[in-house]
Design a protein around this motif. Sequence first.
Motif, short mmCIF file in Angstrom:
data_model
loop_
_atom_site.label_atom_id
_atom_site.label_comp_id
_atom_site.label_asym_id
_atom_site.label_seq_id
_atom_site.Cartn_x
_atom_site.Cartn_y
_atom_site.Cartn_z
N THR A 1 0.80 -1.24 0.00
CA THR A 1 0.00 0.00 0.00
C THR A 1 0.83 1.29 0.00
N PRO A 2 1.93 1.39 0.76
CA PRO A 2 2.63 2.69 0.81
C PRO A 2 3.46 3.02 -0.43
N TYR A 3 3.64 2.06 -1.32
CA TYR A 3 4.65 2.24 -2.36
C TYR A 3 4.02 2.54 -3.73
N ARG B 1 -4.10 0.45 -19.03
CA ARG B 1 -5.36 -0.26 -19.23
C ARG B 1 -5.65 -0.45 -20.71
N LYS B 2 -5.13 0.45 -21.56
CA LYS B 2 -5.31 0.31 -23.00
C LYS B 2 -4.64 -0.96 -23.52
N THR B 3 -3.57 -1.38 -22.84
CA THR B 3 -2.83 -2.56 -23.27
C THR B 3 -3.45 -3.84 -22.73
N TRP B 4 -3.83 -3.85 -21.45
CA TRP B 4 -4.37 -5.06 -20.84
C TRP B 4 -5.35 -4.66 -19.75
N ALA B 5 -6.59 -4.47 -20.13
CA ALA B 5 -7.61 -3.96 -19.22
C ALA B 5 -7.86 -4.93 -18.07
N GLY B 6 -7.88 -6.23 -18.35
CA GLY B 6 -8.19 -7.22 -17.32
C GLY B 6 -7.21 -7.18 -16.16
N LEU B 7 -5.91 -7.18 -16.46
CA LEU B 7 -4.90 -7.15 -15.40
C LEU B 7 -4.94 -5.83 -14.65
N TYR B 8 -5.10 -4.74 -15.37
CA TYR B 8 -5.15 -3.42 -14.75
C TYR B 8 -6.26 -3.37 -13.70
N ASP B 9 -7.44 -3.85 -14.07
CA ASP B 9 -8.59 -3.79 -13.16
C ASP B 9 -8.40 -4.74 -11.98
N GLU B 10 -7.78 -5.90 -12.22
CA GLU B 10 -7.55 -6.84 -11.11
C GLU B 10 -6.60 -6.25 -10.08
N ILE B 11 -5.55 -5.58 -10.55
CA ILE B 11 -4.59 -4.98 -9.62
C ILE B 11 -5.27 -3.88 -8.82
N LEU B 12 -6.09 -3.06 -9.47
CA LEU B 12 -6.81 -2.02 -8.74
C LEU B 12 -7.70 -2.62 -7.66
N GLY B 13 -8.35 -3.73 -8.00
CA GLY B 13 -9.24 -4.37 -7.04
C GLY B 13 -8.51 -5.02 -5.88
N ILE C 1 -1.06 3.14 -5.46
CA ILE C 1 -0.70 4.51 -5.83
C ILE C 1 0.01 4.43 -7.18
N ILE C 2 -0.59 4.96 -8.21
CA ILE C 2 -0.03 4.81 -9.56
C ILE C 2 0.90 5.98 -9.85
N MET D 1 11.34 3.95 -10.25
CA MET D 1 10.10 4.71 -10.33
C MET D 1 8.97 4.09 -9.51
N GLY D 2 9.09 2.80 -9.19
CA GLY D 2 8.03 2.16 -8.44
C GLY D 2 8.15 0.65 -8.53
N ILE D 3 7.12 -0.03 -8.00
CA ILE D 3 7.05 -1.48 -8.10
C ILE D 3 5.98 -1.84 -9.13
N ALA D 4 5.95 -3.11 -9.59
CA ALA D 4 5.01 -3.48 -10.63
C ALA D 4 4.63 -4.95 -10.55
N VAL D 5 3.40 -5.24 -10.92
CA VAL D 5 2.93 -6.62 -11.05
C VAL D 5 3.12 -7.02 -12.52
N VAL D 6 3.89 -8.09 -12.74
CA VAL D 6 4.21 -8.49 -14.11
C VAL D 6 4.09 -10.01 -14.25
N PRO D 7 3.92 -10.53 -15.46
CA PRO D 7 3.88 -11.99 -15.66
C PRO D 7 5.23 -12.63 -15.34
N GLN D 8 5.19 -13.91 -14.96
CA GLN D 8 6.43 -14.65 -14.69
C GLN D 8 7.36 -14.64 -15.90
#
Length: 290
Positions: A187-189, A196-208, A213-214, A232-239
């Motif tokens: 949460t703090p980072y 979302r234009k590239t991959w709406a499904g993953l974007y929305d799942e991460i938000l949920g 903080i984007i 610049m930050g951390i990121a959720v990415v595929p294996q």
Amino acid sequence: MELRQLQYFITVAEELNFSRAAERLRITQPPLSLQIQNLEKELGIVLFYRNNRHVELTDAGKLFFDDVRKMFDHLDRAVENAQRTHHGEIGKLTVGFVGSATYDILPSVLREFRSLYPDVQVHLLELSTPMQIETLLEEEIDVGVLRPPVHYEALRTEIVSIAPCVLAVPKQHPLLEKENLSLLDLTPYPFVMLSRKTWAGLYDEILGLCNPIIQQEALEFQTVIGLVAAGMGIAVVPQSAMNLHTQEVVYLDFNNQLPAASMGISWRRTDQSPLVKTFIEIAKEWDKNN
């Protein structure tokens, strides 16, 4: 003028003997002679000098023979090409793909496809999932390697891989000092997010999942990870992205707490192309072996 007459003419011209030509054609000599006479009459020229002992092409016959033989060579190639195209051995296949497919399914499938069908022209277009859907519907590409879901009745989609995502963090990030990480720890980072234009499904799942903080968005995972490497930050990415920037980025496994990343193959339901069918079958086999 009939194609059969030209075939008879070619055979006589090659044999320069009506008896042997008739034998090759599996007919008797009289109808063969009659067909040649009819051909000469229709053309208005003499093709052969002939008597009881000798058959010879006239000058006009020699020129006609060369041209007709070339015509039959072209016809044979046309038939062969049509048959090979029907069986998917030659032709053109246009493939759309998301950038992350280049370090996932795409290289292996392309190698296998090209080894089986080296005479097929494969055209590749790097496109986002929404753009692939649009170009599939407009018949500008034949198959798409993209990120599901795809909600269009005109398209079929097969999932070819599913794997949990990982968290990409810069080296020496505070999260690396923690044990038993949970989503609340994120949460703090600030996050670097794939647009979302590239991959709406993953974007929305991460938000949920963690209401991040984007800090920055990018259109490709390679750019996302490059920005993580820059702090610049951390990121959720595929294996499948874990081989990128390994000296500057650490990838953390969250024990299936993060979304799963799926890759799919999409094509038009009405498309009966053997090339598309073969590409899909190879992609499915890749899934079974990985």
